[in-house]
Design an enzyme around this catalytic site. Sequence first.
Site, PDB file in Angstrom:
ATOM      1  CE1 TYR A  32      47.465 -12.841  29.934  1.00 28.87           C
ATOM      2  CE2 TYR A  32      45.257 -12.576  31.121  1.00 28.87           C
ATOM      3  CZ  TYR A  32      45.947 -13.025  30.661  1.00 28.87           C
ATOM      4  OH  TYR A  32      44.906 -12.827  28.667  1.00 28.87           O
ATOM      5  NE  ARG A  51      44.970 -20.429  32.121  1.00 28.75           N
ATOM      6  CZ  ARG A  51      43.681 -19.521  31.741  1.00 28.75           C
ATOM      7  NH1 ARG A  51      43.304 -19.987  30.896  1.00 28.75           N
ATOM      8  NH2 ARG A  51      42.369 -18.564  32.668  1.00 28.75           N
ATOM      9  NE  ARG A  99      74.000  -4.965  29.825  1.00 22.93           N
ATOM     10  CZ  ARG A  99      74.567  -6.741  30.069  1.00 22.93           C
ATOM     11  NH1 ARG A  99      75.040  -7.013  30.951  1.00 22.93           N
ATOM     12  NH2 ARG A  99      74.789  -6.513  28.442  1.00 22.93           N
ATOM     13  CG  HIS A 102      66.551  -9.790  25.118  1.00 17.53           C
ATOM     14  ND1 HIS A 102      66.962  -8.915  24.262  1.00 17.53           N
ATOM     15  CD2 HIS A 102      65.419 -10.130  23.189  1.00 17.53           C
ATOM     16  CE1 HIS A 102      66.168  -7.996  22.812  1.00 17.53           C
ATOM     17  NE2 HIS A 102      65.597  -9.005  22.609  1.00 17.53           N
ATOM     18  CE  LYS A 149      43.950 -15.845  31.716  1.00 23.91           C
ATOM     19  NZ  LYS A 149      44.002 -15.264  30.490  1.00 23.91           N
ATOM     20  CD  GLU A 182      42.707 -18.761  21.999  1.00 25.88           C
ATOM     21  OE1 GLU A 182      41.885 -19.481  22.983  1.00 25.88           O
ATOM     22  OE2 GLU A 182      44.045 -18.080  21.914  1.00 25.88           O
TER      23      GLU A 182
HETATM   24  C1  LIG Z   1      42.713 -16.048  24.142  1.00 23.57           C
HETATM   25  C2  LIG Z   1      42.078 -16.769  24.932  1.00 23.57           C
HETATM   26  N1  LIG Z   1      41.683 -17.361  24.520  1.00 23.57           N
HETATM   27  C3  LIG Z   1      40.532 -17.822  25.599  1.00 23.57           C
HETATM   28  C4  LIG Z   1      40.429 -17.126  26.937  1.00 23.57           C
HETATM   29  C5  LIG Z   1      39.071 -17.840  28.155  1.00 23.57           C
HETATM   30  O1  LIG Z   1      39.934 -18.976  29.237  1.00 23.57           O
HETATM   31  P1  LIG Z   1      39.772 -18.533  30.273  1.00 23.57           P
HETATM   32  O2  LIG Z   1      37.592 -19.738  30.020  1.00 23.57           O
HETATM   33  O3  LIG Z   1      39.891 -19.215  30.802  1.00 23.57           O
HETATM   34  O4  LIG Z   1      38.887 -17.154  30.850  1.00 23.57           O
HETATM   35  C6  LIG Z   1      40.576 -16.030  27.249  1.00 23.57           C
HETATM   36  C7  LIG Z   1      40.788 -15.758  28.912  1.00 23.57           C
HETATM   37  O5  LIG Z   1      41.461 -14.294  29.129  1.00 23.57           O
HETATM   38  C8  LIG Z   1      41.781 -15.366  26.147  1.00 23.57           C
HETATM   39  O6  LIG Z   1      42.458 -14.247  26.526  1.00 23.57           O
END
Ligand SMILES: Cc1ncc(COP(=O)(O)O)c(C=O)c1O
Length: 286
Positions: A32, A51, A99, A102, A149, A182
């Site tokens: 996403y 991205r 179905r 995995h 993401k 992060e």
């Molecule tokens: C885990 C995580 N890290 C960093 C970010 C920051 O990403 P961005 O600056 O692209 O929104 C997000 C944004 O949703 C996130 O979910």
Amino acid sequence: MTTAYVNGIFTPLSEARISPMDRGFLFGDGVYEVIPCYGGQPVAMQYHLERLHDSLEGIALSPSHSDEQLNALIDELIRQNGGGDLGIYLQITRGVVERRQHAFPEKCEPTVFAYTFSISPPSDGTIESATCFSTVTRPDQRWGRCHIKSTALLGNVLHMMEAIEENAEEVLLFNDHNQLTEAAACNVFVVSDDKILTPELDHQKLPGVTRRQCLELLAAHTDWVVEIRPVSLEEVLNAREIWLSSSTKELSPVVRVNGQPVNDGKPGPRWSAAQQLFHQHRFSRP
Ligand SMILES: Cc1ncc(COP(=O)(O)O)c(C=O)c1O
């Protein structure tokens, strides 16, 4: 009324339907983006699309829409939702299967879903306009592919709940070497002595679009020393300032960590200057 997009059709969000046999629902098998849009204008659309492609490649899913088609659908979604200040949520999953198994299905049409939600205008960098964050620190217990993401966000959700249980709004995560990775939904910058620090990208961090924009803006408009390198727990606990970065928050100051104030517990001057830069230049990037 919010208008959503599902597989080629614009529909009221309340009427949008996706099968329970969608692999996004069954396995979190999807990716996403969240793209901020102010006054009807998306921010850093090209970086979000780049991205998205990396994430799709990361889960071996061939894109069903070209960039041109994605741009057009997003423009139309913004128009149908009246423009203004919106977050655009765009999700692509591997699609609906007969179905549950995995292994990837041989043939599957990806599901493309998008909708908008209203967002507050970001801070202009003044102290009064800051949204301040309290945080807690925790060992990072998510999976080893955080650079994708992915919609499989349960690890992030459970970490976020650890913050909420402590009356905080975000959690600062640390790897096995006690180095900052992060936050549950943001990247992190630390002001230590006179330097701006942020961890290097790897599989433990999402390559944030806001992080990328921030680094570019600091390089272009300041002479500050910026170091992209491991950041220790000690550096975080003794930081002069800490900032969170994300598309809908831009740069936001952290004022508490584990119940203790960061410096004097107020947004710092470096945050203020950096967010002012963001405010002036948010549309000057792709
Ligand atoms: C885990 C995580 N890290 C960093 C970010 C920051 O990403 P961005 O600056 O692209 O929104 C997000 C944004 O949703 C996130 O979910």
